[in-house]
Scaffold this active site. Structure first.
Site, mmCIF file in Angstrom:
data_model
loop_
_atom_site.group_PDB
_atom_site.id
_atom_site.type_symbol
_atom_site.label_atom_id
_atom_site.label_comp_id
_atom_site.label_asym_id
_atom_site.label_seq_id
_atom_site.Cartn_x
_atom_site.Cartn_y
_atom_site.Cartn_z
ATOM 1 N N HIS A 105 5.656 4.427 -1.618
ATOM 2 C CA HIS A 105 5.882 3.589 -2.800
ATOM 3 C C HIS A 105 7.389 3.559 -3.118
ATOM 4 O O HIS A 105 7.811 3.575 -4.269
ATOM 5 C CB HIS A 105 5.094 4.149 -3.999
ATOM 6 N N GLY A 117 6.314 -5.025 -9.088
ATOM 7 C CA GLY A 117 5.970 -5.390 -10.456
ATOM 8 C C GLY A 117 7.227 -5.624 -11.278
ATOM 9 O O GLY A 117 8.315 -5.139 -10.938
ATOM 10 N N SER A 174 2.519 -8.909 -6.675
ATOM 11 C CA SER A 174 1.927 -7.733 -7.324
ATOM 12 C C SER A 174 1.018 -8.129 -8.483
ATOM 13 O O SER A 174 1.269 -9.130 -9.169
ATOM 14 C CB SER A 174 3.052 -6.851 -7.865
HETATM 15 C C1 FNR Z 1 7.415 -1.165 -6.346
HETATM 16 N N1 FNR Z 1 6.288 -0.987 -5.553
HETATM 17 C C2 FNR Z 1 5.088 -1.540 -5.938
HETATM 18 N N2 FNR Z 1 3.993 -1.418 -5.128
HETATM 19 C C3 FNR Z 1 2.822 -1.989 -5.467
HETATM 20 O O1 FNR Z 1 1.855 -1.868 -4.711
HETATM 21 N N3 FNR Z 1 2.712 -2.695 -6.641
HETATM 22 C C4 FNR Z 1 3.759 -2.842 -7.507
HETATM 23 O O2 FNR Z 1 3.644 -3.489 -8.549
HETATM 24 C C5 FNR Z 1 4.984 -2.219 -7.161
HETATM 25 N N4 FNR Z 1 6.066 -2.318 -7.993
HETATM 26 C C6 FNR Z 1 7.294 -1.842 -7.583
HETATM 27 C C7 FNR Z 1 8.415 -2.052 -8.378
HETATM 28 C C8 FNR Z 1 9.663 -1.641 -7.940
HETATM 29 C C9 FNR Z 1 10.875 -1.897 -8.771
HETATM 30 C C10 FNR Z 1 9.790 -0.978 -6.679
HETATM 31 C C11 FNR Z 1 11.137 -0.555 -6.162
HETATM 32 C C12 FNR Z 1 8.677 -0.741 -5.910
HETATM 33 C C13 FNR Z 1 6.404 -0.369 -4.233
HETATM 34 C C14 FNR Z 1 6.748 -1.427 -3.180
HETATM 35 O O3 FNR Z 1 5.669 -2.280 -2.919
HETATM 36 C C15 FNR Z 1 7.140 -0.779 -1.851
HETATM 37 O O4 FNR Z 1 6.158 0.140 -1.462
HETATM 38 C C16 FNR Z 1 8.505 -0.083 -1.928
HETATM 39 O O5 FNR Z 1 9.410 -0.801 -2.735
HETATM 40 C C17 FNR Z 1 9.075 0.078 -0.533
HETATM 41 O O6 FNR Z 1 10.245 0.804 -0.564
HETATM 42 P P1 FNR Z 1 11.729 0.154 -0.533
HETATM 43 O O7 FNR Z 1 11.716 -0.974 0.462
HETATM 44 O O8 FNR Z 1 11.993 -0.313 -1.919
HETATM 45 O O9 FNR Z 1 12.559 1.322 -0.130
#
Ligand code: FNR
Length: 377
Positions: A275, A79, A106
């Site tokens: 997450h 996001g 997202s």
């Molecule tokens: C996320 N993640 C996330 N997941 C999701 O389902 N919807 C979202 O809007 C978001 N937004 C989001 C923003 C930011 C800045 C981060 C870092 C993470 C979680 C994302 O999909 C995922 O699970 C993790 O980022 C995986 O971990 P790594 O690869 O960042 O270590």
């Protein structure tokens, strides 16, 4: 070229992206021990190479949800990506097409799924945050359905947002709150400011239409906050399963029981995830949760993993431990932040190269030859 790995991208991104945006991307919840552990758990795993195998031809392609991808990794949904660098969602979508890897947009993206779908020729998938208001949740699902999106990821690990201390300290809110600190922060990042001036302030593009059109930016942000739902339970998930006609994947699972029940309920896959260390700080690392989840759902059920994947070697470890596919959240975003976008394809190619090299060093020529026999227990 000094951008050789995740740590390089992160170091340079930290200089180019305003502090509050960098912290939003880089940070985790609570003490951030969970975030550190998500990566450390990958690093702890040791592998046992098998030599005397001809590895001239290594194939890293694989199939997932009816598509043949060039690599067993893709872009996790994030996001507010427009805060890290303007135009990020579109760049991720287009690079995913070019490199033939998946991209998941997202619900909280800064570009609409309609625009992304058009630009990617329907290649991108969608991640759903189930809104508190059932009519809003249904409308989003119907929009995504009408676009013909193939796979819907329902995120289930945000019953409430994790407590992200960096964001609290930085006063991160949409719209950005003017302050002397922010002004000083921005003054030091001219290329970010120039890019933002060209593209406009980041907005929650998928959700805007559900708020009162006369709402101020502050009222809109307050409306969005009320839409995050602590009410998502099995009954809601089953209702969604009935409404959504194509593949449905449950994202944000660490428990074997929850994974098995998701499968029984009719899910087409799960994402083992913390997450990115942003929710329960004390959660088990996803790579450590993976073997029990694989055992619970059986050998043929699609299991994806994310949280802590920083290299091709990590992708290989995930597959050796039972995953079919890995997603990366921060890595592509750090690459974009470090380079104003140009580094994204480079980062994907580096992960791909590292993966192929790891396979060759292990003495295997395709992903199906990776398995627990190569993992030192
Ligand atoms: C996320 N993640 C996330 N997941 C999701 O389902 N919807 C979202 O809007 C978001 N937004 C989001 C923003 C930011 C800045 C981060 C870092 C993470 C979680 C994302 O999909 C995922 O699970 C993790 O980022 C995986 O971990 P790594 O690869 O960042 O270590």
């Amino acid at each position: 070229m000094d951008l050789t790995c995740y740590d390089d991208f992160r170091r340079v991104a930290r200089r180019r992206v305003p502090r509050l945006a960098f912290d939003y991307l880089d940070g985790g919840s609570g003490t951030e021990a969970g975030l550190v552990e998500s990566v450390a758990a990958f690093e702890r795993i040791r592998l046992i190479p098998e030599s005397l195998v001809n590895v001239d031809q290594v194939d890293t392609s694989c199939e997932l949800f009816g598509h043949r991808f060039a690599q067993p990794f893709g872009f996790a949904p994030l996001g507010l990506t427009g805060l890290i660098w303007p135009g990020t969602d579109m760049l991720l979508a287009k690079t995913a097409v070019e490199r033939n890897i998946p991209h998941i947009l997202s619900t909280a993206a800064t570009t609409t799924i309609e625009d992304i779908s058009r630009a990617s020729g329907g290649h991108s998938w969608f991640q759903l945050y189930v809104a508190r208001d059932e009519a809003v949740a249904d409308d989003i699902v119907d929009r995504v359905d009408q676009l013909g999106v193939d796979v819907l990821f329902v995120t289930v690990d945000v019953p409430v947002p994790g407590r992200r201390l960096r964001d609290i300290r930085n006063g991160l809110k949409l719209p950005l709150q003017p302050s002397l600190r922010l002004a000083v922060d921005l003054a030091r990042r001219p290329s970010w400011c120039a890019a933002l001036a060209r593209s406009g302030a980041p907005r929650l593009a998928n959700l805007e239409r559900y708020a009162d059109p006369a709402a101020t930016a502050g009222q809109l942000a307050a409306f969005m906050a009320t839409q995050s739902s602590g009410r998502l339970d099995w009954a809601v998930l089953e209702r969604l399963r009935k409404r959504w006609p194509r593949k449905l994947v449950v994202k944000g699972i660490l428990s074997p029981q929850v994974a098995a029940r998701s499968k029984e309920m009719g899910a087409d896959g799960v994402v083992v995830s913390t997450h990115g260390g942003r929710q329960l700080n004390s959660a088990i690392a996803s790579i450590d949760a993976l073997p029990a989840i694989r055992a619970a759902v059986g050998p043929d059920f699609p299991v994806l993993i994310d949280s802590g994947v920083r290299s091709g070697e990590h992708v290989a470890k995930a597959i050796a431990r039972g995953a079919d596919f890995a997603l990366m959240g921060r890595l592509p975003l750090m690459a974009i932040g470090a380079s104003g976008g140009k580094g994204l394809a480079l980062a994907v190619d580096q992960v791909a190269d590292d993966l192929a090299r790891t396979l060759a060093l292990l003495g295997v020529t395709s992903l199906d030859q990776l398995g627990p026999h190569l993992v030192a227990s």
